[in-house]
Design a protein around this motif. Structure first.
Motif, short mmCIF file in Angstrom:
data_model
loop_
_atom_site.label_atom_id
_atom_site.label_comp_id
_atom_site.label_asym_id
_atom_site.label_seq_id
_atom_site.Cartn_x
_atom_site.Cartn_y
_atom_site.Cartn_z
N GLY A 225 66.85 31.26 38.04
CA GLY A 225 67.57 32.52 38.08
C GLY A 225 67.33 33.38 36.88
O GLY A 225 68.05 34.36 36.66
N ALA A 226 66.34 33.05 36.07
CA ALA A 226 66.08 33.80 34.84
C ALA A 226 64.65 34.32 34.84
O ALA A 226 63.79 33.83 35.56
CB ALA A 226 66.32 32.93 33.62
N MET A 227 64.42 35.34 34.01
CA MET A 227 63.09 35.85 33.79
C MET A 227 62.84 35.93 32.30
O MET A 227 63.64 36.52 31.56
CB MET A 227 62.88 37.22 34.42
N TYR A 228 61.75 35.35 31.84
CA TYR A 228 61.40 35.34 30.43
C TYR A 228 60.36 36.42 30.16
O TYR A 228 59.45 36.64 30.96
CB TYR A 228 60.86 33.97 30.02
N ARG A 229 60.48 37.08 29.00
CA ARG A 229 59.60 38.19 28.66
C ARG A 229 59.08 38.01 27.23
O ARG A 229 59.82 37.64 26.32
CB ARG A 229 60.35 39.52 28.77
N SER A 230 57.80 38.29 27.07
CA SER A 230 57.19 38.30 25.74
C SER A 230 56.42 39.60 25.58
O SER A 230 55.62 39.96 26.44
CB SER A 230 56.25 37.11 25.54
N THR A 231 56.63 40.28 24.46
CA THR A 231 55.92 41.53 24.18
C THR A 231 54.93 41.37 23.04
O THR A 231 54.35 42.35 22.58
CB THR A 231 56.93 42.65 23.84
#
Length: 291
Positions: A224-230
């Motif tokens: 149920g989560a979304m991980y983000r890297s910039t």
């Protein structure tokens, strides 16, 4: 004879979906004819969006639907000679090259806006993954990672690891190559000459999906989560959304203006217009997007 026929829909009228059934003996006195109305089948869903605004959706054997107006209208573009084939996954767009994997057995490339279709890598017995960016095509065929920089005319073997099963591949906007398998996510910024490991929040565990967004961010859905890297995977932030309670987030795709589409369990499609911070059920999918 057992048959499932999808009717009363402009994009699937008359399409018969082949299924395998186990039919047990029923005494004559108990036999009856039952007509069931169903919305769709989730197992054959393959959705692909492009930054130009096109959306492609597999809707059963021999059917690849295309919409150029955000899902308002659909038409099938797969040539009739592939009528028994199922589009398992796809990448690219019609302006350069749209690559389709049919039944994990063949790689098909559409060029010239879909007017020309060609099968490539015909020697391969299994084609499992494909990624396209501009003139570059990245493919996993017979366990090898192959790269073409001329839209499939010539190929180079850039396999980073021998004897592993690759979960998927991607090409970033900056032409970086990504592959992942049971030992985590790996990236190459020199066309496959060398590879480096990108540590995620799961360490070296299984990664369900990766989207390299047009802004360069790396997005990984997980439950149920979304991980983000910039920053290329050096650090990660995560966002948990209650709207994902309806199922596990499995697949991400991006269309124009940064709009994200996510697939959940049971073929539920969610839409986000703010980079994944907030999601809503896509109004076009529950009843009109083929599954």
């Amino acid at each position: 004879v057992v048959e499932l026929r999808v009717t009363d829909s402009p994009y699937t009228k008359g399409i018969v979906t082949p299924l395998r059934f186990i039919v047990l003996y029923v005494p004559p006195a108990q036999r009856t004819r039952c007509v069931l109305e169903v919305d769709s089948i989730s197992e054959s869903l393959a959705v692909h969006g492009t930054v130009s605004g096109d959306i492609f959706c597999s809707a059963g054997r021999g059917v690849l639907l295309h919409s150029s107006n955000d899902g308002e209208d659909w038409h099938s573009i797969l040539p009739p000679e592939y009528g028994t084939r199922l589009v398992r996954t796809m990448s690219g767009d019609l302006s350069t090259a749209l690559c389709l994997i049919l039944d994990y057995e063949m790689l098909l490339i559409a060029r010239a806006g879909g007017m020309s279709w060609e099968r490539v890598l015909s020697w391969a017995r299994e084609v499992s993954h494909v990624a396209v960016h501009e003139q570059m095509i990245l493919v996993v065929a017979d366990g090898q990672v192959l790269l073409s920089e001329d839209l499939g005319i010539s190929w180079n073997d850039i396999t980073p690891f021998i004897g592993v099963t690759y979960d998927d591949i991607r090409i970033g906007k900056d032409r970086k190559l990504y592959v992942w398998y049971s030992q985590g996510l790996w990236c190459s910024d020199n066309r496959g000459s060398t590879w480096k490991h990108i540590r995620t929040e799961y360490g070296r565990n299984y990664i369900p999906d990766l989207l390299v967004a047009t802004d360069g961010a790396l997005l990984i859905p997980y439950g149920g989560a979304m991980y983000r890297s910039t920053d290329g995977g050096s650090s990660w932030s995560w966002h948990l959304n209650r709207e994902f309670d309806t199922g596990r987030l499995r697949r991400l795709t991006e269309t124009r203006r940064g709009t994200l589409f996510a697939r959940l369990d049971w073929a539920i499609i969610m839409r986000s217009t703010d980079g994944g911070e907030h999601w809503e059920n896509d109004s076009a999918t529950s009843d009109t997007l083929p599954r």
